[in-house]
Scaffold this active site. Structure first.
Site, PDB file in Angstrom:
ATOM      1  N   HIS A 120       0.791  -1.092  -0.033  1.00  0.00           N
ATOM      2  CA  HIS A 120      -0.072   0.138  -0.063  1.00  0.00           C
ATOM      3  C   HIS A 120       0.914   1.369   0.052  1.00  0.00           C
ATOM      4  CE1 HIS A 120      -2.838   2.967   1.754  1.00  0.00           C
ATOM      5  NE2 HIS A 120      -3.770   2.274   1.220  1.00  0.00           N
ATOM      6  N   ASP A 200       2.626  -4.667   8.166  1.00  0.00           N
ATOM      7  CA  ASP A 200       1.215  -3.829   7.916  1.00  0.00           C
ATOM      8  C   ASP A 200       0.253  -4.960   7.900  1.00  0.00           C
ATOM      9  OD1 ASP A 200      -0.634  -2.648   6.821  1.00  0.00           O
ATOM     10  OD2 ASP A 200       0.044  -2.047   4.879  1.00  0.00           O
ATOM     11  N   GLN A 203      -4.942  -5.137   6.601  1.00  0.00           N
ATOM     12  CA  GLN A 203      -6.130  -5.789   6.098  1.00  0.00           C
ATOM     13  C   GLN A 203      -6.219  -7.389   6.693  1.00  0.00           C
ATOM     14  OE1 GLN A 203      -8.177  -5.364   3.750  1.00  0.00           O
ATOM     15  NE2 GLN A 203      -7.366  -3.127   3.474  1.00  0.00           N
ATOM     16  N   LYS A 226     -10.743  -0.771  10.491  1.00  0.00           N
ATOM     17  CA  LYS A 226     -10.698  -2.051   9.572  1.00  0.00           C
ATOM     18  C   LYS A 226     -11.246  -3.076  10.251  1.00  0.00           C
ATOM     19  CE  LYS A 226      -7.349  -0.026   6.264  1.00  0.00           C
ATOM     20  NZ  LYS A 226      -8.408   0.308   4.742  1.00  0.00           N
TER      21      LYS A 226
HETATM   22  C1  LIG Z   1      -2.765  -2.881   3.194  1.00  0.00           C
HETATM   23  C2  LIG Z   1      -2.901  -1.717   3.569  1.00  0.00           C
HETATM   24  N1  LIG Z   1      -2.184  -1.042   4.425  1.00  0.00           N
HETATM   25  C3  LIG Z   1      -2.418   0.603   4.820  1.00  0.00           C
HETATM   26  C4  LIG Z   1      -3.524   1.036   4.505  1.00  0.00           C
HETATM   27  C5  LIG Z   1      -3.582   2.409   4.980  1.00  0.00           C
HETATM   28  O1  LIG Z   1      -4.794   2.414   6.073  1.00  0.00           O
HETATM   29  P1  LIG Z   1      -5.361   3.804   6.708  1.00  0.00           P
HETATM   30  O2  LIG Z   1      -5.761   4.553   5.504  1.00  0.00           O
HETATM   31  O3  LIG Z   1      -6.325   3.394   7.753  1.00  0.00           O
HETATM   32  O4  LIG Z   1      -4.211   4.454   7.209  1.00  0.00           O
HETATM   33  C6  LIG Z   1      -4.705   0.334   3.863  1.00  0.00           C
HETATM   34  C7  LIG Z   1      -6.019   1.005   3.670  1.00  0.00           C
HETATM   35  O5  LIG Z   1      -6.748   0.483   2.788  1.00  0.00           O
HETATM   36  C8  LIG Z   1      -4.457  -0.855   3.425  1.00  0.00           C
HETATM   37  O6  LIG Z   1      -5.198  -1.687   2.886  1.00  0.00           O
END
Ligand SMILES: Cc1ncc(COP(=O)(O)O)c(C=O)c1O
Length: 429
Positions: A120, A200, A203, A226
């Site tokens: 991401h 991370d 998900q 999430k």
């Molecule tokens: C794999 C992954 N990492 C990081 C994020 C970022 O999350 P946030 O927007 O809650 O900071 C997301 C959001 O969709 C994600 O799917």
């Protein structure tokens, strides 16, 4: 059992277009169960006070609940103590914290940070920003054609770069492909050169068991929103062995125990890392959400059942398109490798990338497939899903993404599949 869980989500009972909302955007944010909604209301109705310093009951109670929520997170991911848990607003803030603490202290010019091609943007951009100050390299573990990470490539890199690899930072479950990476193996290899390892779990936190000891990571981040908790809540886990020597990213109130003109002393762990008034209500309710989820997972028979549930639905959806040549699934077709996310393309149709999406008056030449789905009351995503390098790697343009939560059911997927077919058959573009 899963249908009973679904009934706990008031928004899913709402009759939109005469039908319940077809919510297939849980990878972006999950809906909230009644218990979470009620807990927020109760906190603000009866319990609101600032934490840490108030000598009165309301503040003492809020402080205790804040600490208890840290303990709930620690238990949920099998950390050793609430002191290893730092509350932040989301995964992005957590990753930026780690980049600006561990990244800044561990890296020097010429060193290497290893990430993957399926990250991401929040595990890419903060590293790129840090490169403005420190001339380190970012290496991307390639994603193979079968959507797994190339571990041979990683092992070769380790032989070549050895101790200059200071940090290995990976995504657990891809928010586009839905694949779950073999992070246990990758971190074990990374530890051979003494690299700091971070995960991370944005998900994975709501889709499978996340156990920091089994995974073997030094740090992990996730967003509360999430995992059925409110927006504004999230957590970082950092192994205790790093915490005493770690310099906080931000200074100010709450993170000190004393300040004079000559200097200051840090507060105890983990408050040393939580400067300023935090998002108290949402942090406390993160605890409520995790306790709720733990109970529901136990009731359905464990995480394997949650995984089976989501994979069954993905299998059902993909089957609906068997033999249809305009349907292009982005990710492994073997559903046992998929966790909660289906990204797809339609032959001859170009979905929009993030910067092309204009929310008002997006209709230029007739109704598009996405407008059609929206009018049908389906919640979904269109774009690169903040993983543009992954799309580039496979030369795939923006995709349409359906993603699941514990409340998703066959009726949602059937409706989405039928609506998509209807849109394509109508010749929409
Ligand atoms: C794999 C992954 N990492 C990081 C994020 C970022 O999350 P946030 O927007 O809650 O900071 C997301 C959001 O969709 C994600 O799917």
């Amino acid at each position: 059992m899963f249908e009973d869980i679904r009934k706990e989500f008031p928004i899913l009972k709402d009759k939109l277009l005469g039908r319940g909302l077809v919510y297939l955007d849980s990878a972006a944010t999950t809906q909230k169960p009644q218990v979470v909604i009620d807990r927020i209301s109760q906190y603000y109705s009866k319990e609101n006070a600032n934490i840490h310093r108030g000598p009165y009951d309301l503040s003492i109670n809020a402080t205790n609940m804040w600490q208890e929520a840290h303990q709930i997170v620690a238990d949920f991911i099998n950390a050793s103590s609430y002191k290893e848990i730092l509350f932040v607003r989301n995964t992005t803030e957590g990753l930026n914290f780690l980049v600006n603490t561990f990244g800044r202290t561990l890296l020097k010019d010429g060193d290497t940070v290893v990430i993957t091609e399926m990250e991401h943007h929040s595990n890419i951009v903060p590293w790129m920003m840090l490169q403005k100050d420190i001339k380190f390299n970012i290496e991307y573990i390639p994603v193979k054609d079968d959507y797994t990470l190339d571990l041979d490539w990683f092992k070769d890199l380790l032989k070549k770069k050895d101790k200059s690899i200071k940090i290995v930072s990976l995504v657990h479950i891809s928010n586009v492909l839905g694949v779950k990476n073999n992070v246990e193996e990758i971190f074990k290899i990374a530890k051979k050169v003494g690299a700091f390892t971070m995960l991370d779990a944005a998900q994975s936190i709501a889709r499978c068991k996340v156990d920091v000891k089994e995974i073997g990571c030094d740090a992990l981040v996730f967003s509360g929103h999430k995992v059925y908790a409110p927006t504004g809540s999230g957590a970082i886990y950092i192994n205790m062995k790093y915490l005493n020597d770690l310099t906080p990213w931000m200074g100010g109130g709450e993170m000190i125990s004393s300040v004079t003109k000559d200097g200051f002393e840090y507060n105890e762990l983990p408050w040393k890392f939580e400067a300023g008034t935090p998002d108290i209500a949402d942090g406390i309710v993160l605890g409520t959400a995790l306790n709720w989820l733990k109970e529901r997972v136990e009731q359905v028979g464990g995480w394997d059942m949650v995984i089976n549930h989501e994979q069954g639905l993905i299998g059902y959806f993909l089957n609906e398109f068997n033999g249809i040549d305009w349907f292009k699934h982005f990710g492994p077709d073997d559903v046992s490798e998929k966790y909660g996310v289906i990204a797809l393309n339609i032959k001859g149709f170009k979905f929009r990338g993030c910067k092309d999406i204009v929310y008002i008056d997006s209709k230029k030449d007739g109704e598009s497939i996405t407008e059609f789905l929206n009018k049908k009351g389906i919640a979904f995503r269109e774009g690169f899903h903040c993983a543009e390098p992954l799309h580039d790697r496979f030369s795939v343009g923006p995709t349409l993404r359906f993603s699941l939560g514990i409340y998703s059911n066959e009726s949602d997927l059937k409706y989405a599949a039928n609506s998509l077919k209807e849109a394509v058959l109508q010749g929409l573009h």
